[in-house]
Design an enzyme around this catalytic site. Structure first.
Site, PDB file in Angstrom:
ATOM      1  N   LYS A 112    -109.381  -0.055 -21.400  1.00 15.82           N
ATOM      2  CA  LYS A 112    -109.612   1.391 -21.259  1.00 15.82           C
ATOM      3  C   LYS A 112    -111.074   1.674 -20.908  1.00 15.82           C
ATOM      4  O   LYS A 112    -111.362   2.573 -20.128  1.00 15.82           O
ATOM      5  CB  LYS A 112    -109.197   2.138 -22.535  1.00 15.82           C
ATOM      6  CG  LYS A 112    -107.679   2.197 -22.675  1.00 15.82           C
ATOM      7  CD  LYS A 112    -107.226   3.141 -23.763  1.00 15.82           C
ATOM      8  CE  LYS A 112    -105.691   3.213 -23.771  1.00 15.82           C
ATOM      9  NZ  LYS A 112    -105.141   4.012 -24.842  1.00 15.82           N
ATOM     10  N   LYS A 195     -97.421  -2.811 -17.835  1.00 20.26           N
ATOM     11  CA  LYS A 195     -96.452  -2.378 -18.849  1.00 20.26           C
ATOM     12  C   LYS A 195     -95.876  -1.011 -18.487  1.00 20.26           C
ATOM     13  O   LYS A 195     -96.606  -0.158 -17.973  1.00 20.26           O
ATOM     14  CB  LYS A 195     -97.190  -2.288 -20.194  1.00 20.26           C
ATOM     15  CG  LYS A 195     -96.282  -2.055 -21.374  1.00 20.26           C
ATOM     16  CD  LYS A 195     -97.085  -2.049 -22.663  1.00 20.26           C
ATOM     17  CE  LYS A 195     -97.699  -0.707 -22.914  1.00 20.26           C
ATOM     18  NZ  LYS A 195     -97.866  -0.350 -24.322  1.00 20.26           N
ATOM     19  N   LYS A 198     -95.791   5.415 -21.439  1.00 15.30           N
ATOM     20  CA  LYS A 198     -95.603   6.868 -21.480  1.00 15.30           C
ATOM     21  C   LYS A 198     -96.611   7.594 -20.617  1.00 15.30           C
ATOM     22  O   LYS A 198     -96.293   8.579 -19.993  1.00 15.30           O
ATOM     23  CB  LYS A 198     -95.867   7.382 -22.898  1.00 15.30           C
ATOM     24  CG  LYS A 198     -94.843   7.126 -23.903  1.00 15.30           C
ATOM     25  CD  LYS A 198     -95.345   7.732 -25.217  1.00 15.30           C
ATOM     26  CE  LYS A 198     -95.359   6.707 -26.312  1.00 15.30           C
ATOM     27  NZ  LYS A 198     -96.679   6.223 -26.644  1.00 15.30           N
TER      28      LYS A 198
HETATM   29  N1  AQP Z   1     -93.208  -1.329 -22.051  1.00 16.34           N
HETATM   30  C1  AQP Z   1     -92.958  -1.610 -23.317  1.00 16.34           C
HETATM   31  N2  AQP Z   1     -92.160  -2.638 -23.644  1.00 16.34           N
HETATM   32  C2  AQP Z   1     -91.895  -2.925 -24.935  1.00 16.34           C
HETATM   33  N3  AQP Z   1     -92.379  -2.225 -25.972  1.00 16.34           N
HETATM   34  C3  AQP Z   1     -93.169  -1.179 -25.693  1.00 16.34           C
HETATM   35  N4  AQP Z   1     -93.813  -0.293 -26.465  1.00 16.34           N
HETATM   36  C4  AQP Z   1     -94.476   0.582 -25.688  1.00 16.34           C
HETATM   37  N5  AQP Z   1     -94.289   0.291 -24.397  1.00 16.34           N
HETATM   38  C5  AQP Z   1     -93.487  -0.804 -24.367  1.00 16.34           C
HETATM   39  C6  AQP Z   1     -93.764  -0.299 -27.913  1.00 16.34           C
HETATM   40  O1  AQP Z   1     -93.519   1.030 -28.329  1.00 16.34           O
HETATM   41  C7  AQP Z   1     -94.226   1.261 -29.546  1.00 16.34           C
HETATM   42  C8  AQP Z   1     -95.025   2.518 -29.407  1.00 16.34           C
HETATM   43  O2  AQP Z   1     -96.256   2.303 -28.873  1.00 16.34           O
HETATM   44  P1  AQP Z   1     -97.395   3.395 -28.892  1.00 16.34           P
HETATM   45  O3  AQP Z   1     -96.842   4.735 -28.662  1.00 16.34           O
HETATM   46  O4  AQP Z   1     -98.220   3.246 -30.117  1.00 16.34           O
HETATM   47  O5  AQP Z   1     -98.324   3.026 -27.739  1.00 16.34           O
HETATM   48  P2  AQP Z   1     -98.200   2.059 -26.587  1.00 16.34           P
HETATM   49  O6  AQP Z   1     -97.794   0.691 -26.971  1.00 16.34           O
HETATM   50  O7  AQP Z   1     -99.536   2.153 -25.868  1.00 16.34           O
HETATM   51  O8  AQP Z   1     -97.019   2.727 -25.784  1.00 16.34           O
HETATM   52  P3  AQP Z   1     -97.081   3.348 -24.359  1.00 16.34           P
HETATM   53  O9  AQP Z   1     -95.739   3.866 -24.054  1.00 16.34           O
HETATM   54  O10 AQP Z   1     -97.680   2.377 -23.391  1.00 16.34           O
HETATM   55  O11 AQP Z   1     -98.052   4.574 -24.594  1.00 16.34           O
HETATM   56  P4  AQP Z   1     -99.385   4.974 -23.847  1.00 16.34           P
HETATM   57  O12 AQP Z   1     -99.014   5.167 -22.412  1.00 16.34           O
HETATM   58  O13 AQP Z   1     -99.798   6.237 -24.502  1.00 16.34           O
HETATM   59  O14 AQP Z   1    -100.398   3.875 -24.024  1.00 16.34           O
HETATM   60  C9  AQP Z   1     -95.038   0.012 -29.841  1.00 16.34           C
HETATM   61  O15 AQP Z   1     -94.319  -0.786 -30.766  1.00 16.34           O
HETATM   62  C10 AQP Z   1     -95.122  -0.639 -28.498  1.00 16.34           C
HETATM   63  O16 AQP Z   1     -95.338  -2.039 -28.588  1.00 16.34           O
END
Ligand code: AQP
Length: 328
Positions: A112, A195, A198
């Protein structure tokens, strides 16, 4: 005594198929075997700018998805992180005991900082793993089901807990990351080296849990694949590997069973069948989600009772820590 589990999702965007397969669906399957705490980590979401109205809406939206996916408030404590003040208070105490160097080594922070620049990103982005440590340690959790991208943060949590215990005596349970074999990392459909997230900038790469069937189909049919033709798991072909990974996670078939299933079929067949499968998986989830969103008073009631249950445990740990540190 059952082991205690804690995990959470940030309301930083619409929930994705990655969140569902990597987190929600796993939590539901674990529910009967553990004592479960699942939260919506809104304090983590505000490390990036959020629209306040939208943030409030998303928190409830995600809570509705927790219930729609099958988390049951009789077996799982479901709550909103910011409702339990003890998370922030413990976070501050842990901040004072965590070397900056440990946080500077976090891959997510380095990514980041490289993308956003150190002048732009908030101290919250830097410090968020310590708040995550507080989220986990305050419940004396044994296991933290996360995707593999969060493994490093759970390792940091362990280091913080061990350091605290060594200095002040046994206080925290040392938690372990609980990473699944499949669904651990669902990748973007538009760029399978990234990945599925969201907060992604390219909506074509992400299937959100509220996408209607025609949109799901369009995104999967347009998913980036390579020039090969054989449907097999191959790290040098991340596009088809990702589609097969989603297929095998949703069906429960092993990787070799998935390859056998598609033997002799081209990428188009994989995409068509996968689209049908994802649409069928989302349909009941969306139906249930609407049902919970249609009765917000009931949803808020569930969240309040989750907060009450979580507060009781969290306050106990916080009090112990405050006494040991000398601020009580
Ligand atoms: N692509 C993914 N595959 C498998 N697991 C995933 N998780 C997120 N994306 C994937 C799992 O979802 C949970 C929630 O994660 P989070 O909201 O704390 O943040 P994150 O991992 O950073 O999820 P995002 O969707 O990628 O959010 P942003 O875009 O805000 O950074 C965790 O258990 C994560 O591993």
């Amino acid at each position: 005594m059952q082991k205690r589990v804690i995990s959470g999702i940030q309301p930083s965007g619409e929930l994705t198929l990655g969140n569902y397969l990597g987190a929600l669906r796993r939590w539901v399957s674990m529910q009967d075997h553990y004592e479960n705490y699942f939260c919506i980590v809104d304090l983590h979401a505000i490390t990036e700018p959020q629209d306040p109205q939208e943030l409030r809406r998303r928190v409830r939206d995600i809570a509705a998805f927790y219930l729609a996916a099958g988390l049951d408030t009789r077996r799982s404590v479901i709550f909103i992180q910011s409702h339990i003040r003890a998370h922030s208070e413990l976070g501050w105490i842990l901040n004072c005991m965590t070397p900056m160097g440990w946080l500077e080594r976090m891959t997510q922070f380095k990514d980041k900082a490289a993308k956003g620049g150190r002048e732009r990103i908030s101290v919250g982005v830097f410090d968020y793993p310590v708040l995550m440590a507080a989220d986990i340690l305050i419940y004396q959790a044994h296991l933290v089901p996360v995707g593999d991208d969060q493994r490093q943060h759970v390792e940091l949590t362990r280091d913080i807990a061990i350091r605290f215990n060594n200095r002040f005596g046994e206080t925290f349970t040392i938690p372990e990351a609980f990473i699944g074999d499949t669904g651990a990392r669902i990748m973007s459909l538009a760029d399978p080296t990234q990945k599925m997230s969201k907060s992604t900038e390219d909506p074509n790469g992400t299937i959100t849990l509220l996408d209607p069937p025609d949109l799901v189909r369009r995104k999967i049919m347009r998913a980036k694949t390579d020039s090969g033709s054989e449907a097999c798991f191959d790290p040098t072909r991340p596009g088809i590997t990702n589609l097969l990974e989603i297929y095998s996670t949703l069906t429960g078939l092993s990787r070799s069973q998935t390859e056998d299933h598609f033997a002799g079929h081209g990428y188009g067949d994989v995409k068509r069948e996968l689209a049908d499968l994802v649409i069928a998986a989302l349909e009941p989830l969306q139906r249930e989600h609407h049902r919970y969103i249609d009765d917000l008073a009931a949803l808020d009631h569930e969240l309040q009772s989750g907060s009450d249950r979580a507060t009781a445990i969290a306050e106990r740990t916080l009090r112990d820590v405050q006494e040991k540190v000398g601020v009580r």
